[in-house]
Scaffold this motif. Structure first.
Motif, short mmCIF file in Angstrom:
data_model
loop_
_atom_site.label_atom_id
_atom_site.label_comp_id
_atom_site.label_asym_id
_atom_site.label_seq_id
_atom_site.Cartn_x
_atom_site.Cartn_y
_atom_site.Cartn_z
N LEU A 70 0.84 -1.20 0.00
CA LEU A 70 0.00 0.00 0.00
C LEU A 70 0.87 1.25 0.00
N GLY A 71 1.98 1.20 0.74
CA GLY A 71 2.87 2.35 0.79
C GLY A 71 3.44 2.71 -0.57
N THR A 72 3.93 1.71 -1.29
CA THR A 72 4.57 2.00 -2.58
C THR A 72 3.56 2.30 -3.68
N ARG A 73 2.40 1.65 -3.64
CA ARG A 73 1.50 1.72 -4.78
C ARG A 73 0.36 2.73 -4.60
N TRP A 74 0.00 3.06 -3.36
CA TRP A 74 -1.11 4.00 -3.16
C TRP A 74 -0.67 5.27 -2.44
N LEU A 75 0.07 5.12 -1.34
CA LEU A 75 0.42 6.29 -0.54
C LEU A 75 1.49 7.15 -1.20
N MET A 76 2.57 6.54 -1.64
CA MET A 76 3.69 7.32 -2.16
C MET A 76 3.33 8.21 -3.34
N VAL A 203 -5.30 -14.44 -13.72
CA VAL A 203 -6.22 -13.44 -13.18
C VAL A 203 -5.96 -13.32 -11.68
N ALA A 204 -5.79 -12.11 -11.21
CA ALA A 204 -5.57 -11.87 -9.78
C ALA A 204 -6.84 -11.30 -9.16
N VAL A 205 -7.09 -11.62 -7.89
CA VAL A 205 -8.17 -10.98 -7.15
C VAL A 205 -7.50 -10.11 -6.09
N ILE A 206 -7.81 -8.80 -6.13
CA ILE A 206 -7.02 -7.86 -5.35
C ILE A 206 -7.82 -6.58 -5.11
N GLN A 207 -7.34 -5.75 -4.18
CA GLN A 207 -7.99 -4.47 -3.93
C GLN A 207 -7.73 -3.52 -5.10
N PRO A 208 -8.75 -2.86 -5.61
CA PRO A 208 -8.54 -1.91 -6.71
C PRO A 208 -7.55 -0.81 -6.38
N CYS A 209 -7.46 -0.41 -5.10
CA CYS A 209 -6.55 0.69 -4.76
C CYS A 209 -5.08 0.32 -5.00
N LEU A 210 -4.77 -0.97 -5.06
CA LEU A 210 -3.38 -1.38 -5.28
C LEU A 210 -3.01 -1.43 -6.76
N VAL A 211 -3.99 -1.34 -7.64
CA VAL A 211 -3.70 -1.41 -9.08
C VAL A 211 -4.26 -0.19 -9.81
N GLU A 212 -4.31 0.94 -9.13
CA GLU A 212 -4.83 2.16 -9.75
C GLU A 212 -4.08 2.50 -11.03
N ARG A 213 -2.75 2.47 -10.96
CA ARG A 213 -1.96 2.86 -12.14
C ARG A 213 -2.22 1.92 -13.29
N GLU A 214 -2.22 0.62 -13.04
CA GLU A 214 -2.40 -0.36 -14.10
C GLU A 214 -3.80 -0.27 -14.71
N LEU A 215 -4.80 0.03 -13.88
CA LEU A 215 -6.15 0.19 -14.41
C LEU A 215 -6.27 1.46 -15.24
N SER A 216 -5.57 2.51 -14.83
CA SER A 216 -5.66 3.77 -15.56
C SER A 216 -4.94 3.70 -16.91
N THR A 217 -3.86 2.92 -16.98
CA THR A 217 -3.12 2.79 -18.24
C THR A 217 -3.68 1.71 -19.15
N GLY A 218 -4.54 0.85 -18.62
CA GLY A 218 -5.08 -0.23 -19.43
C GLY A 218 -4.27 -1.50 -19.41
N GLU A 219 -3.16 -1.51 -18.65
CA GLU A 219 -2.40 -2.76 -18.53
C GLU A 219 -3.25 -3.85 -17.93
N LEU A 220 -4.08 -3.48 -16.97
CA LEU A 220 -5.03 -4.39 -16.36
C LEU A 220 -6.43 -3.83 -16.51
N VAL A 221 -7.41 -4.72 -16.56
CA VAL A 221 -8.81 -4.32 -16.61
C VAL A 221 -9.59 -5.16 -15.62
N ARG A 222 -10.77 -4.70 -15.29
CA ARG A 222 -11.67 -5.46 -14.43
C ARG A 222 -12.68 -6.16 -15.31
N PRO A 223 -12.58 -7.47 -15.50
CA PRO A 223 -13.51 -8.16 -16.40
C PRO A 223 -14.95 -8.14 -15.90
N PHE A 224 -15.12 -7.97 -14.60
CA PHE A 224 -16.46 -7.90 -14.00
C PHE A 224 -16.47 -6.76 -12.98
#
Length: 264
Positions: A70-76, A203-224
């Protein structure tokens, strides 16, 4: 240092060093662990080093600790905003120690994972911050194959080794019997699981807050779109009696506002 190593070995369940009369030698697993976490640790150290430089001689210190991923991916990525708002506050990083029993006496504010059945001490104020919800994420190529949640049973399901039940938590409400699930690769660090998902390993199951960057760039998507609560999440902690206008109080107000405005 010896006690810290012993706690880490107890947490991992295997030794990290071979101890001989002439010295101590890292085990192969220790070398593997270092390769897995070195980049994240260096990123945290560098980020906090950069943040402290403008504050040399600052009048108000703030000792801060956060769970590593969380520190590296959301807080920093957000912390520079707090720095700009409060340039007189000198932030000092302290390592996250989830097994600590003295409750971080050398830290003013920390962000910790809530563990079921583990009450907070009476002298601690702990408030939910974010990260309670989980959802599947994957590459766009994999998402194209997923027409219904049942399709996940044909994919490699990546998981955190400490939380193997997360897939069942998500699949059961979606009408997919979790007893048919065959978990794929397991990861002891969420950051490594994210990298694996980005590379198309599954496919990973994870908190969206940890993959904000990947979701915003399209590297990852939420299939559901479905999210499910784990009942855990990250909690903002401090000792009771924190001054609202002090560094700790100001940081707590700011980070709660960030959590309300961001992805859960």
């Amino acid at each position: 240092m010896s006690r810290a190593v012993a706690r880490l070995e107890a947490h991992l369940g295997y030794p990290l060093f071979e101890r001989h009369a002439h010295g101590v030698v890292p085990t192969p697993r220790a070398h593997d662990l270092r390769q897995r976490i070195e980049a994240s640790v260096q990123a945290l150290e560098q980020a906090f080093s950069d943040l402290r430089k403008p504050f040399r001689g600052g009048r108000r210190p703030l000792r801060l600790s956060a769970v590593a991923t969380l520190g590296t991916r959301w807080l920093m990525p957000r912390l520079s905003q707090f720095q700009k708002r409060h340039p007189d506050i000198d932030i000092a990083l302290r390592p996250s120690r989830p097994e600590e029993t003295t409750w971080l006496e050398d830290v003013d504010v920390w962000i910790e994972i809530k563990r079921p059945g583990r009450p907070w001490p009476r002298n601690i104020t702990a408030r939910y911050l974010l990260g309670r919800e989980i959802t599947p994420v994957c590459t766009p190529a994999i998402a194209q194959r997923l027409k219904t949640p049942a399709g996940l049973l044909r994919e490699t399901l990546l998981h955190h080794t400490n939380l193997p039940g997360n897939w069942a938590l998500w699949l059961d409400p979606a009408g997919v019997p979790s007893d048919k699930v065959k978990l794929g690769g397991g990861f002891d660090l969420a950051s490594n699981m994210i990298v694996a998902a980005c590379s198309g390993m599954g496919v990973a199951v994870i908190q969206p807050c940890l993959v904000e960057r990947e979701l915003s760039t399209g590297e990852l998507v939420r299939p559901f779109a479905r999210t499910v609560s784990t009942g855990r999440g990250y909690y903002l902690c401090a000792r009771k009696g924190v001054a609202e206008d002090g560094p700790a109080g100001l940081f707590m107000d700011w980070v709660k506002a960030m959590a309300r405005s961001g992805v859960g």
